[in-house]
Motif scaffolding. Structure first.
Motif, PDB file in Angstrom:
ATOM      1  N   ARG A 321       0.832  -1.212   0.000  1.00 18.81           N
ATOM      2  CA  ARG A 321       0.000   0.000   0.000  1.00 18.81           C
ATOM      3  C   ARG A 321       0.867   1.262   0.000  1.00 18.81           C
ATOM      4  O   ARG A 321       0.592   2.215  -0.732  1.00 18.81           O
ATOM      5  N   ALA A 322       1.907   1.250   0.819  1.00 16.65           N
ATOM      6  CA  ALA A 322       2.773   2.432   0.881  1.00 16.65           C
ATOM      7  C   ALA A 322       3.477   2.670  -0.447  1.00 16.65           C
ATOM      8  O   ALA A 322       3.625   3.822  -0.895  1.00 16.65           O
ATOM      9  N   GLU A 323       3.916   1.593  -1.081  1.00 16.35           N
ATOM     10  CA  GLU A 323       4.611   1.731  -2.361  1.00 16.35           C
ATOM     11  C   GLU A 323       3.685   2.259  -3.435  1.00 16.35           C
ATOM     12  O   GLU A 323       4.096   3.070  -4.284  1.00 16.35           O
ATOM     13  N   ALA A 324       2.427   1.835  -3.419  1.00 14.37           N
ATOM     14  CA  ALA A 324       1.468   2.315  -4.419  1.00 14.37           C
ATOM     15  C   ALA A 324       1.223   3.807  -4.279  1.00 14.37           C
ATOM     16  O   ALA A 324       0.957   4.506  -5.272  1.00 14.37           O
ATOM     17  N   ALA A 325       1.324   4.312  -3.052  1.00 16.71           N
ATOM     18  CA  ALA A 325       1.092   5.737  -2.823  1.00 16.71           C
ATOM     19  C   ALA A 325       2.341   6.576  -3.043  1.00 16.71           C
ATOM     20  O   ALA A 325       2.240   7.804  -3.184  1.00 16.71           O
ATOM     21  N   ALA A 326       3.511   5.949  -3.066  1.00 17.41           N
ATOM     22  CA  ALA A 326       4.776   6.684  -3.213  1.00 17.41           C
ATOM     23  C   ALA A 326       5.126   6.802  -4.689  1.00 17.41           C
ATOM     24  O   ALA A 326       5.956   6.060  -5.213  1.00 17.41           O
ATOM     25  N   THR A 327       4.512   7.739  -5.356  1.00 16.23           N
ATOM     26  CA  THR A 327       4.713   7.880  -6.800  1.00 16.23           C
ATOM     27  C   THR A 327       5.690   8.987  -7.160  1.00 16.23           C
ATOM     28  O   THR A 327       6.041   9.154  -8.330  1.00 16.23           O
ATOM     29  N   HIS A 332      11.824  10.427   0.466  1.00 15.16           N
ATOM     30  CA  HIS A 332      11.008   9.538   1.290  1.00 15.16           C
ATOM     31  C   HIS A 332      10.269   8.520   0.428  1.00 15.16           C
ATOM     32  O   HIS A 332      10.053   7.376   0.846  1.00 15.16           O
ATOM     33  N   SER A 333       9.940   8.843  -0.808  1.00 14.41           N
ATOM     34  CA  SER A 333       9.337   7.860  -1.711  1.00 14.41           C
ATOM     35  C   SER A 333      10.359   6.796  -2.114  1.00 14.41           C
ATOM     36  O   SER A 333      10.031   5.605  -2.205  1.00 14.41           O
ATOM     37  N   ILE A 334      11.594   7.239  -2.327  1.00 15.70           N
ATOM     38  CA  ILE A 334      12.661   6.270  -2.648  1.00 15.70           C
ATOM     39  C   ILE A 334      12.877   5.318  -1.483  1.00 15.70           C
ATOM     40  O   ILE A 334      13.050   4.103  -1.673  1.00 15.70           O
ATOM     41  N   VAL A 335      12.857   5.856  -0.254  1.00 17.01           N
ATOM     42  CA  VAL A 335      13.027   5.001   0.925  1.00 17.01           C
ATOM     43  C   VAL A 335      11.887   3.997   1.025  1.00 17.01           C
ATOM     44  O   VAL A 335      12.099   2.815   1.323  1.00 17.01           O
ATOM     45  N   ILE A 336      10.671   4.430   0.774  1.00 19.28           N
ATOM     46  CA  ILE A 336       9.525   3.518   0.856  1.00 19.28           C
ATOM     47  C   ILE A 336       9.662   2.388  -0.151  1.00 19.28           C
ATOM     48  O   ILE A 336       9.428   1.214   0.170  1.00 19.28           O
ATOM     49  N   ARG A 337      10.072   2.726  -1.366  1.00 18.84           N
ATOM     50  CA  ARG A 337      10.219   1.674  -2.388  1.00 18.84           C
ATOM     51  C   ARG A 337      11.359   0.721  -2.015  1.00 18.84           C
ATOM     52  O   ARG A 337      11.253  -0.493  -2.225  1.00 18.84           O
ATOM     53  N   ALA A 338      12.454   1.271  -1.475  1.00 18.65           N
ATOM     54  CA  ALA A 338      13.561   0.406  -1.055  1.00 18.65           C
ATOM     55  C   ALA A 338      13.132  -0.495   0.099  1.00 18.65           C
ATOM     56  O   ALA A 338      13.481  -1.685   0.146  1.00 18.65           O
ATOM     57  N   ALA A 339      12.369   0.038   1.044  1.00 19.03           N
ATOM     58  CA  ALA A 339      11.888  -0.769   2.166  1.00 19.03           C
ATOM     59  C   ALA A 339      10.943  -1.861   1.679  1.00 19.03           C
ATOM     60  O   ALA A 339      10.982  -3.001   2.168  1.00 19.03           O
ATOM     61  N   ALA A 340      10.094  -1.527   0.721  1.00 21.52           N
ATOM     62  CA  ALA A 340       9.167  -2.525   0.181  1.00 21.52           C
ATOM     63  C   ALA A 340       9.920  -3.667  -0.480  1.00 21.52           C
ATOM     64  O   ALA A 340       9.590  -4.855  -0.306  1.00 21.52           O
ATOM     65  N   ARG A 341      10.951  -3.322  -1.221  1.00 24.26           N
ATOM     66  CA  ARG A 341      11.738  -4.375  -1.865  1.00 24.26           C
ATOM     67  C   ARG A 341      12.484  -5.209  -0.829  1.00 24.26           C
ATOM     68  O   ARG A 341      12.632  -6.431  -0.981  1.00 24.26           O
ATOM     69  N   THR A 342      12.958  -4.574   0.244  1.00 27.73           N
ATOM     70  CA  THR A 342      13.639  -5.319   1.305  1.00 27.73           C
ATOM     71  C   THR A 342      12.693  -6.322   1.946  1.00 27.73           C
ATOM     72  O   THR A 342      13.064  -7.476   2.201  1.00 27.73           O
ATOM     73  N   VAL A 343      11.463  -5.893   2.210  1.00 36.34           N
ATOM     74  CA  VAL A 343      10.484  -6.797   2.815  1.00 36.34           C
ATOM     75  C   VAL A 343      10.210  -7.982   1.894  1.00 36.34           C
ATOM     76  O   VAL A 343      10.231  -9.147   2.324  1.00 36.34           O
TER      77      VAL A 343
END
Length: 737
Positions: A321-327, A332-343
């Motif tokens: 959900r966070a990655e879909a909103a981080a466009t 902070h959007s880059i961090v969210i996408r990196a965290a999503a990939r880590t998970v």
């Protein structure tokens, strides 16, 4: 349990997991200690039953202990065979030592010959090393225990019983399924990744794991060391994959598991890179944003010791959900996408390794890489020889002959000369304890190849001996003549020595010296004067070893580091070539993880070779070496991102790759970065004053970065950004080695 105690326990347990991935040191120390306990129990009972001296039991116990520790074959069957074979050189050495001890000088000559042979046989790989050390230990302790020819049958019997005890314990430890080892290693991978997250994220985020630093951001050095531990853990898993068939323990192939491990490591590195503070931006401010804090909590929940299936599912939903909103393209959007990939990456690893299959096939590894057997490097010629000063023509022929020697032969010659001198000087200090000087002169060459490593080893040995003597005297005064307590302390010292040997060699020497104090007390020969002699003899032997390393067939640390830099840059060039080829020609399905792991191995070898320079007396050399290692570690992270781009392209649609001018720009940019990175060779050797930076505004890479992102595939964007990072990381190098 209070809220303050539980986090402290969790941190302590995680530290143990991170510092000892897969509990390999713990298992090795436990195996060695149990071997000693079993051998002592059996041999002491036998000697009492037969009316023999306690020294007979001591010899067999020492041989058993070292037989457990020095055997390092890659396969279970090979380790059992090598352990059994140790009985032959050990029994022979005991016999020779006992006979020669009656003839004074001949015993000295025999000791030097045994030491030369113990080093020379290292060319035959781990088995040669183990058999050589077995002969050395048996010869030395026969001298130490003052064995007589009449005791030879009992001594040989003691050696055989000791080796049998070592075989018994080794077989019991090897009975454990390899799947359990993989589970421990992947748990260590998660713990190492969590340590990185705790360093890059503040501790006042709700739910964050406390690490004792409040909300202060960690230093760049701390993050770098945490990433290094993560990389070392990943390489240990790769080593497990080399020794075992993954499909026998997990539901995927070794190739697929290797890719998942690499993806988890690289995703964690990318998250750390994304969280680095920008100009005027603190990490704490970034992490306190609700969306970022939420995904970081999801990362932590995945990296816990025992995440449940529900934890993994919830974490995946949160980051999706966070990655879909981080466009956007802000940090902070880059961090969210990196965290999503880590998970996602760690969940992929956890799904297949949390419950590794415990099958009978795990008892014996099937797929094994060939073991290096000390193959000599290519002979150095006049135009390839490197030194701090030119070699005069009249010496080039002799120097070339020395360079053609096998590394084990060079070291054996150094050892023979050093131990011969140490024998003479040691007898001048003490005619009865001269062998301590010989032992020190020999040990400083064990596991070392360069002058800097030998100097470091000698320093550790002296410091460890002095500290061990003080501790041994104190314990001897407290314990007195209580044999059960002395035996218990000997066992404790053995465990601590072999558990901490890879942390610092000085700790091994410290605990062995304390052990000797207890052993002297057990034999009724303890005295402070004897331990003082050990300090003197150790200093004599270490000094002789250092002198031999510096003036007899020396292997210069700087030359070794330069060679390791060359090897690393060659591997880096392969990564650039293979990754860019995959990006330009997508859909090839090529596996890029092996080339990335070769790069990681080359970096690890460089770090090991450069460590003595980092502790040298010259501050400029220390700073230059530390800077070089940091730069190449940064290059390694950028290279991982480049490999990821190649992996994305390898499984992409063949029509999705760059074409025409764009493809040529990517290839030209990669060629330019590769040429610039290769110029590091000249910078490191002092032949070029500055790195050749290719990223001018008009460079092909800069041109690609300036294009509209919609024109580029994901793999192309990742590749070009990785090239950009790689070039700027390498540009930090200015100091020659």
């Amino acid at each position: 349990m209070t809220n303050s105690v539980r986090p402290a326990i969790d941190r302590a347990l995680r530290f143990l997991v991170v510092s000892d991935p897969g509990q390999l040191r713990l298992r090795s120390a436990s195996q060695t200690t149990l071997t000693l306990v079993l051998a002592l129990s059996v041999l002491v009972a036998m000697t009492r039953l037969l009316g023999e001296a306690i020294t007979v039991a001591m010899l067999g116990s020492v041989v058993a202990m070292f037989s457990s520790f020095v055997v390092k074959d890659r396969t279970a069957r090979g380790r059992l065979l090598t352990t059994a074979l140790i009985a032959l050189p050990a029994a022979t050495a005991v016999t020779v030592s006992t006979f020669l001890a009656q003839h004074g000088v001949l015993a000295d000559v025999g000791f030097v010959a045994v030491l030369f042979g113990a080093v020379w046989v290292r060319r035959f790989g781990p088995r040669g090393f183990a058999l050589g050390m077995g002969s050395f230990i048996a010869y030395f302790f026969a001298l130490f225990l003052r064995a007589t020819p009449g005791q030879i049958p009992e001594l040989i019997g003691s050696v055989l019983v000791g080796v049998a005890c070592a075989l018994t314990v080794r077989f019991a430890f090897q009975h454990e399924w390899a799947g359990a080892e993989l589970t421990r290693l992947t748990r260590a991978l998660r713990a190492s990744s969590l340590a990185v997250v705790d360093l890059i994220a503040p501790t006042n985020v709700p739910g964050a794991t406390p690490v004792g630093r409040h909300a202060e951001p960690a230093s760049s050095d701390a993050v770098r060391h945490a990433l290094e531990r993560l990389a070392n853990t990943a390489l240990m898993i790769e080593d497990w994959l080399d020794r075992n068939v993954a499909a026998a323990h997990v539901s995927v192939t070794g190739k697929d598991l290797s890719r998942r491990i690499f993806d988890a490591q690289q995703a964690t590195e990318q998250l750390a890179f994304a969280m680095r503070p920008r100009a005027g931006t603190a990490r704490s401010v970034l992490a306190e944003r609700p969306a970022v804090a939420q995904v970081l909590l999801a990362v932590r929940s995945v990296l816990r010791n025992h995440p449940t299936s529900d934890d993994l599912t919830v974490a995946r939903r949160i980051v999706t959900r966070a990655e879909a909103a981080a466009t956007d393209s802000d940090q902070h959007s880059i961090v969210i996408r990196a965290a999503a990939r880590t998970v996602r990456a760690h969940i992929a690893v956890h799904r297949v390794t949390a419950h590794a299959l415990a099958t009978a096939e795990a008892h014996e590894p099937v797929t094994v890489l060939p073991t290096r057997t000390g193959t000599a490097p290519a002979p150095a010629t006049d135009d390839t020889a490197t030194d701090d000063s030119p070699v005069p023509p009249r010496h080039r022929g002799l120097r070339a002959q020395f360079d053609r020697l096998e590394p084990s032969t060079r070291t054996a010659i150094q050892v023979a000369i050093a131990t011969s001198v140490a024998t003479v000087l040691g007898e001048l200090v003490s005619p009865n304890r001269w062998y301590w000087a010989v032992l020190s002169a020999f040990v400083v060459f064990t596991g070392t190849t360069t002058r800097g490593e030998i100097l470091t080893r000698a320093g550790h040995r002296i410091v460890g001996t002095v500290g061990g003597v003080f501790a041994g005297v104190l314990l001897a005064a407290v314990v007195g003549n209580r044999a059960p307590v002395q035996l218990a302390l000997i066992v404790v010292c053995v465990f601590c020595a072999f558990y901490l040997v890879t942390v610092a060699n000085g700790l091994l020497v410290f605990f062995i010296t304390v052990l000797l104090a207890m052993l002297y007390g057990l034999l009724g020969t303890f005295s402070i004067a004897v331990l003082e002699l050990r300090i003197a003899e150790t200093c004599v032997g270490a000094t002789v070893g250092i002198t031999a390393a510096y003036f007899i067939l020396p292997t210069r640390t700087r030359e070794t580091v330069r060679d390791k830099v060359d090897a690393y840059l060659d591997a880096l060039g392969d990564v650039i070539d293979d990754s860019i080829t995959s990006v330009v020609e997508p859909g090839s399905g090529v596996d890029l993880v092996p080339v990335a792991r070769r790069l990681d191995t080359a970096l690890q070898e460089l770090q090991t070779a450069a460590r003595p320079l980092g502790m040298g007396p010259a501050s400029r050399a220390r700073r230059g070496t530390a800077r070089l290692v940091r730069v190449l570690e940064a290059c390694d992270r950028a290279a991982h991102a480049l490999v990821r781009a190649g992996m994305l392209a390898a499984s992409a649609d063949p029509a999705s790759g760059p074409t025409g001018d764009l493809a040529r720009a990517v290839v030209d940019g990669a060629d330019g970065v590769r040429a610039s990175v290769m110029s590091l060779r000249s910078v490191v050797r002092g032949e070029q004053g500055e790195y050749d930076d290719s990223l001018a505004d008009a460079s092909p890479v800069a041109q690609v970065l300036s294009r509209d992102a919609q024109e580029l595939s994901t793999a192309t964007i990742v590749a070009v950004r990785a090239l950009d990072r790689l070039d700027h990381s390498a540009a930090l190098t200015r100091v020659p080695v």
